[in-house]
Design an enzyme around this catalytic site. Structure first.
Site, PDB file in Angstrom:
ATOM      1  N   SER A 262       0.605  -0.820  -0.083  1.00  0.00           N
ATOM      2  CA  SER A 262       0.467   0.000   0.139  1.00  0.00           C
ATOM      3  C   SER A 262       1.214   1.125  -0.510  1.00  0.00           C
ATOM      4  O   SER A 262       1.759   1.280   0.392  1.00  0.00           O
ATOM      5  CB  SER A 262      -0.855  -0.032   0.898  1.00  0.00           C
ATOM      6  OG  SER A 262       0.326   0.316   2.354  1.00  0.00           O
ATOM      7  N   ASP A 263       0.609   2.333   0.057  1.00  0.00           N
ATOM      8  CA  ASP A 263       1.045   3.884  -0.322  1.00  0.00           C
ATOM      9  C   ASP A 263       0.870   3.725   1.607  1.00  0.00           C
ATOM     10  O   ASP A 263       0.234   3.566   1.794  1.00  0.00           O
ATOM     11  CB  ASP A 263       0.653   4.783  -0.983  1.00  0.00           C
ATOM     12  CG  ASP A 263       1.185   5.494  -0.607  1.00  0.00           C
ATOM     13  OD1 ASP A 263       2.309   5.916  -0.335  1.00  0.00           O
ATOM     14  OD2 ASP A 263       1.149   6.771  -2.118  1.00  0.00           O
ATOM     15  N   TRP A 264       2.231   4.735   1.910  1.00  0.00           N
ATOM     16  CA  TRP A 264       2.349   5.132   2.973  1.00  0.00           C
ATOM     17  C   TRP A 264       0.625   5.690   3.893  1.00  0.00           C
ATOM     18  O   TRP A 264       0.186   6.383   3.940  1.00  0.00           O
ATOM     19  CB  TRP A 264       3.203   6.086   3.677  1.00  0.00           C
ATOM     20  CG  TRP A 264       4.434   4.887   3.730  1.00  0.00           C
ATOM     21  CD1 TRP A 264       5.409   5.001   4.759  1.00  0.00           C
ATOM     22  CD2 TRP A 264       5.464   3.624   2.868  1.00  0.00           C
ATOM     23  NE1 TRP A 264       6.128   4.168   4.780  1.00  0.00           N
ATOM     24  CE2 TRP A 264       6.300   3.727   3.565  1.00  0.00           C
ATOM     25  CE3 TRP A 264       5.003   3.806   1.825  1.00  0.00           C
ATOM     26  CZ2 TRP A 264       7.114   2.159   2.916  1.00  0.00           C
ATOM     27  CZ3 TRP A 264       5.487   2.384   1.054  1.00  0.00           C
ATOM     28  CH2 TRP A 264       6.542   1.837   2.008  1.00  0.00           C
ATOM     29  N   GLY A 265      -0.064   4.779   4.352  1.00  0.00           N
ATOM     30  CA  GLY A 265      -1.034   5.090   5.017  1.00  0.00           C
ATOM     31  C   GLY A 265      -2.237   5.062   4.256  1.00  0.00           C
ATOM     32  O   GLY A 265      -3.438   5.701   3.939  1.00  0.00           O
ATOM     33  N   GLY A 266      -2.264   3.808   2.911  1.00  0.00           N
ATOM     34  CA  GLY A 266      -2.727   3.614   2.645  1.00  0.00           C
ATOM     35  C   GLY A 266      -4.067   3.059   2.426  1.00  0.00           C
ATOM     36  O   GLY A 266      -4.421   2.858   1.823  1.00  0.00           O
TER      37      GLY A 266
END
Ligand code: BGC
Length: 723
Positions: A262-266
């Site tokens: 995932s993207d960071w915090g995604g």
């Protein structure tokens, strides 16, 4: 004719690339698959889950008992990011992490040189390896859809073919160093405005023809080992839990065997994300064991909401990445890389010098002749600004960065007098106690202009380093408009009025509005956030040590309103679904279809020499179309030309753009010499995506083949009949 040496070099590269591509993600490595299954079968559920989420900001958990190491990830992609804290984005305070800073992706794309893309990838991979990293978080291959996109500078182009052609060798270069590249942000992350919540709706056809080809090429031809899902939603689902993207397309259609993070915090859920195809959760803002893919995932498996088979597949994707980067298996053969070397500086310089685009050169003012010039006036904040650390996650703590003023100084020595004055101020903002932001200028704008005029009047030439900086071209925010910020337009106009040899150099990674300066300015050069050697490269172009050969990888619209997303009112944030109504008419496809005249078209870029095109021949067999033609350097200095091949399809079955890039070749030619150029296009590349049959379809009929020096400077044409 192309000289023998060039031929040999191209041959060597073709062999190199085709051998590298032969692997492909689809390739069944049954011996490796067996080793992976054997490892997975020995793991407990908890051990498996430890692999599937971050246990620091940039690592996942390994499994010591079975000799499975952690994956060490790092941004990327134009240099190894400084070392940051294990639990936040704060700097870790190292003193040994200053890295090489390479030209940003837009610059790489502007070279139109596949070999250089490979070299930059190779140098990057080597630096990541030497810093002990396993995955480089890049390249970003999202389509440049709006001129306002904050991360346009991190992406390559508005054209899917140019992206694909450049990104394949780039990824191969990175991965030759036993470091995985990570193609991002999958998919449709075409703006930063509300990037975490905006919900994109685009037709399946535009998805396939425009937005996905770069990703597909990265997977199937570049053999990329990892991918990152994007923050935004697509058709109602966040991309990190989007089954259509992550499973139907990426896994089932493209055969991707590596890992998707995932993207960071995604990441937004446990069960939905796990079942949709996400493998690794990173950067969620909560304790690591509370990540969606940590304790909650163990619970979900126990409750039967996520099957063990799904977990095993995720672990296999991570092990696939670990084996293919020689972290397990052939560990003794793993490359060790090199950090900050003269060879890497040379690569950064070569890319920078080929990326610079000469947009306009009235009266051949450039190159400046050192023998007839005594005084040069230099202006602009961008003459002295270092850009390496800006832009947020892609910022690099650079070992050094040559600014344009330093580059020029080193080229003129003591023979020419340089007078520098800033001319305009990069005004910084100040946040008041109540949270409001105000601009606080240090200088009086009028006195800066007066000082500039005084210097410009006494100089043989004036060079203004204008454009943007990473307050504008940056992750997290889009630009508010396309204007040149501060008082740059005033500066350019007053200087150009008093000095006929005024040269404007734009440093930027996204389009700007030229209307107020285009007519007054005789020379415009486009430079980029161009890495640690950018200042030397631009100085060499200005003095003619380098003949510019870059071509714009995106259209420079005359105004924002011309650009498709804005013309149709399809640019906004989360307040309602964001429809991409321009559909397949992105970038120059729109400008051509609507008969709009941009400030500078896609593919445009001048040279200090001239080229003549002749003798086009088109042949076809069952599988491909072969186009040959001749280019001659008709000027008096060596130069390189990027010949672009566009097709116009019959367009009877469905709307087709008036012109679509299907191939290109960059040719170096000594003065007076010519070369026969050959470009082959597969017939598959002539197809359009038919939603009714969910497949690609080849339309029969007459196709026009055009060879151009840009999308609006067509030199040769020929028709073929596809039966
Ligand atoms: C960016 C990614 C980046 C990640 C890790 C995110 O904010 O969108 O491109 O790789 O942070 O720093």
């Amino acid at each position: 004719m192309i000289r023998k040496k060039n031929l040999l070099l191209s041959f060597a590269l073709i062999v190199l690339f085709s051998t590298a591509f032969a692997g492909g993600n689809k390739h069944k490595d049954s011996a490796l698959d067996k080793k992976i299954s054997a490892l997975v079968s020995q793991m407990t559920l908890q051990e498996k889950v430890n692999l599937l989420h971050g246990n620091t900001m940039f690592t996942n958990g390994g499994c010591e008992r079975l000799g499975i190491p952690q994956l060490k990830l790092s941004d990327g992609p134009h240099g190894v990011r400084e070392e940051i804290s294990l639990t936040s984005f704060r700097s870790a305070g190292w003193t040994t992490d200053s890295a090489s800073y390479f030209p940003t992706e837009t610059a790489v794309a502007a070279t139109w040189n596949r070999n250089l893309a490979f070299k930059q990838g190779e140098a990057l991979g080597s630096e990541f390896r030497a810093r002990g990293k396993d995955v480089m978080l890049g390249p970003g291959v999202n389509i440049i859809r709006t001129p306002l996109g904050g991360r346009n500078f991190e992406y390559l182009s508005e054209d899917p073919l140019l992206i694909s052609e450049m990104v394949v060798p780039y990824i191969q270069g990175v991965q030759t160093n036993d470091v995985a590249a990570c193609v991002k942000h999958f998919a449709l992350n075409n703006q930063e405005l509300d990037r975490g919540t905006v919900d994109v709706y685009v037709s399946e056809r535009a998805l396939r023809e425009i937005y996905l080809p770069g990703f597909k090429a990265a997977v199937q031809r570049g053999n990329v080992l990892t991918a990152m899902s994007s923050y935004n939603k697509f058709r109602g689902d966040w991309c990190g839990e989007n089954h259509h993207l992550l499973t139907d397309i990426l896994r089932k259609e493209w055969g991707f065997k590596g890992m998707v993070m995932s993207d960071w915090g995604g990441t937004h859920s446990t069960v939905k994300a796990a079942n949709a195809g996400l493998d690794l959760e990173m950067g969620t803002w909560r304790p690591f064991n509370e990540f969606y893919f940590a304790d909650p995932l163990v619970e979900a498996v126990k409750k039967g909401e996520v099957s063990m088979q799904v977990i095993d597949e995720k672990v296999s994707h991570i092990l696939w990445t670990l084996f293919n980067t020689k972290q397990i298996g052939d560990t003794l053969k793993r490359k060790s890389g090199e950090f900050v070397t003269p060879a890497h500086s040379k690569v950064a310089y070569e890319v920078a010098k080929e990326s610079i685009v000469l947009l306009k050169n009235e009266k051949n003012i450039l190159p400046l002749n050192r023998d007839s010039i005594k005084t040069i006036a230099v202006f602009g904040d961008n003459a002295t600004r270092k850009h390496s650390e800006g832009g947020f996650s892609s910022g690099v703590k650079s070992k050094y960065e040559i600014t344009p003023l330093e580059g020029i100084k080193s080229r003129v020595g003591d023979d020419i007098k340089l007078n520098y004055s800033i001319g305009y101020e990069k005004v910084t903002s100040h946040t008041n106690e109540d949270g409001t932001r105000v601009l606080v200028p240090k200088y009086n704008a009028d006195s800066l202009l007066r000082a500039a005029v005084k210097i410009a009047l006494q100089a043989d030439a004036a060079i203004i380093f204008a454009g943007l900086n990473h307050d504008f071209d940056t992750e997290s925010y889009d630009k508010k408009d396309m204007n040149l910020p501060y008082t740059q337009e005033d500066l350019i106009n007053v200087v150009a009025k008093v000095n006929p040899n005024t040269i404007v150099v734009i440093t930027a990674g996204s389009p700007i509005d030229f209307r107020k300066i285009e007519k007054t300015t005789p020379v415009i050069v486009w430079s980029w956030f161009n890495g640690m050697e950018g200042g030397n490269a631009i100085a060499d172009v200005i003095f003619g040590n380098v003949n510019p050969s870059g071509k714009m990888p995106f259209t420079l619209p005359e105004s924002l309103e011309q650009s498709p997303a804005h013309a149709l009112g399809n640019y906004h944030g989360k307040e309602k679904p964001l429809l991409y109504e321009e559909d397949i008419l992105v970038g120059y496809r729109w400008f051509d279809a609507k008969g709009l005249k941009p400030a500078f078209p896609f593919g445009h870029g001048l040279s200090y020499t001239t080229f003549a095109y002749s003798d086009i021949k088109v042949k076809q067999n069952k599988k491909e179309v072969k186009v040959t033609f001749t280019i001659q350097n008709t000027g008096d200095r060596a130069g390189a030309e990027v010949a672009q091949l566009y097709i116009s399809a019959p367009g009877k079955e469905a709307l087709r753009p008036p012109r679509e890039l299907k191939g290109f070749e960059k040719i170096n030619l000594e003065p007076g010499k010519d070369a026969k150029v050959e470009i082959k296009i597969s017939k598959d590349d002539l197809k359009w995506y038919n939603e009714a049959i969910k497949d690609w379809q080849l339309e029969k009929g007459k196709y026009r083949i055009e060879i151009g020096a840009s999308s609006r400077d067509i030199k040769l044409k020929n028709d073929i009949l596809i039966k």
